[in-house]
Design an enzyme around this catalytic site. Structure first.
Site, PDB file in Angstrom:
ATOM      1  N   GLY A   9      46.684  -6.473 -32.991  1.00 17.19           N
ATOM      2  CA  GLY A   9      47.726  -5.830 -33.780  1.00 17.19           C
ATOM      3  C   GLY A   9      48.822  -5.185 -32.949  1.00 17.19           C
ATOM      4  CG  ASN A  23      41.130  -0.090 -28.491  1.00 18.48           C
ATOM      5  OD1 ASN A  23      40.887   0.513 -27.438  1.00 18.48           O
ATOM      6  ND2 ASN A  23      41.491  -1.364 -28.503  1.00 18.48           N
ATOM      7  CG  ASP A  26      58.830  -6.716 -32.128  1.00 12.35           C
ATOM      8  OD1 ASP A  26      57.968  -5.843 -31.864  1.00 12.35           O
ATOM      9  OD2 ASP A  26      58.944  -7.771 -31.467  1.00 12.35           O
ATOM     10  CB  ILE A  27      56.970  -1.192 -33.193  1.00 10.73           C
ATOM     11  CG1 ILE A  27      57.116   0.297 -32.854  1.00 10.73           C
ATOM     12  CG2 ILE A  27      55.741  -1.824 -32.547  1.00 10.73           C
ATOM     13  CD1 ILE A  27      56.131   1.196 -33.550  1.00 10.73           C
ATOM     14  CG  ASP A  76      46.084  -1.275 -28.553  1.00 14.17           C
ATOM     15  OD1 ASP A  76      46.851  -0.850 -27.671  1.00 14.17           O
ATOM     16  OD2 ASP A  76      44.847  -1.182 -28.471  1.00 14.17           O
ATOM     17  CB  SER A  99      44.507   4.100 -39.630  1.00 12.52           C
ATOM     18  OG  SER A  99      43.902   4.714 -38.522  1.00 12.52           O
ATOM     19  CE1 TYR A 126      40.523   0.195 -35.219  1.00 18.22           C
ATOM     20  CE2 TYR A 126      41.265   2.446 -35.126  1.00 18.22           C
ATOM     21  CZ  TYR A 126      40.763   1.332 -34.506  1.00 18.22           C
ATOM     22  OH  TYR A 126      40.487   1.365 -33.153  1.00 18.22           O
TER      23      TYR A 126
END
Length: 174
Positions: free
Chosen positions: A32, A24, A10-11, A34, A123, A127
């Site tokens: 996501g 974004n 988990d970042i 972000d 991305s 994206y």
């Protein structure tokens, strides 16, 4: 390369100097990675992003650029926000724009005197950048940067084994 690591994690839980947010252009949160980073970091991240929008980036952060904020409630000290290209609309500049995300994020981390940074697969979610292709661009960009900045430890953090495997396989082909 010895200072590049791949892992499933988990970042938002990374214990590094900086985590990279696949943001974004509004910098005001989203889905996501972000959304997860904004939720985990709390109001401080959003507050600093609003200040950046009011001053340096009134029209939003351009694709490929990077800016840093606090990491708020996360273990990391900083969040480096970068906007990846939307694959269906970046035409013949996709690779250049994606490479810029990694290079500019690493430059920002270096300016902040960070020696450790964790990246998501920029991305490759909504994206639409093909994961294998994106992995090659990411790895080549980071490897190139590390040739002159060898003290930096770089983690590529994936939320699934599938994404990890795609990245690992793509890197083997290089």
């Amino acid at each position: 390369m010895k200072n590049i690591n791949l892992k499933i994690a988990d970042i938002t839980q990374e214990d590094v100097c900086a985590v990279v947010n696949a943001a974004n252009s509004s910098l005001l949160g989203g889905g996501g990675v972000d959304g997860a980073i904004h939720r985990a970091g709390g109001e401080q991240i959003l507050s600093e992003c609003k200040k950046l929008r009011a001053s340096l980036h009134p029209d939003g952060l351009p694709t490929g650029e990077a800016v840093a904020t606090t990491a708020g409630n996360m273990r990391a000290k900083y969040v480096i926000h970068t906007v990846g290209p939307v694959y269906s609309s970046c035409k013949n500049r996709c690779e250049e724009l994606l490479a810029n995300c990694y290079i500019n994020s690493l430059k920002a981390a270096s300016e902040l005197k960070c020696h450790s940074i964790s990246f998501p697969a920029i991305s490759t979610g909504i994206y639409g950048y093909p994961k294998g292709e994106a992995a090659k661009v990411a790895y080549k960009s980071v490897k190139s940067f590390l040739e002159t900045n060898q003290s930096m430890e770089v983690n590529f953090v994936f939320s699934s084994k599938e994404s990890y495997d795609i990245f690992a396989d793509a890197v083997k082909e290089l």
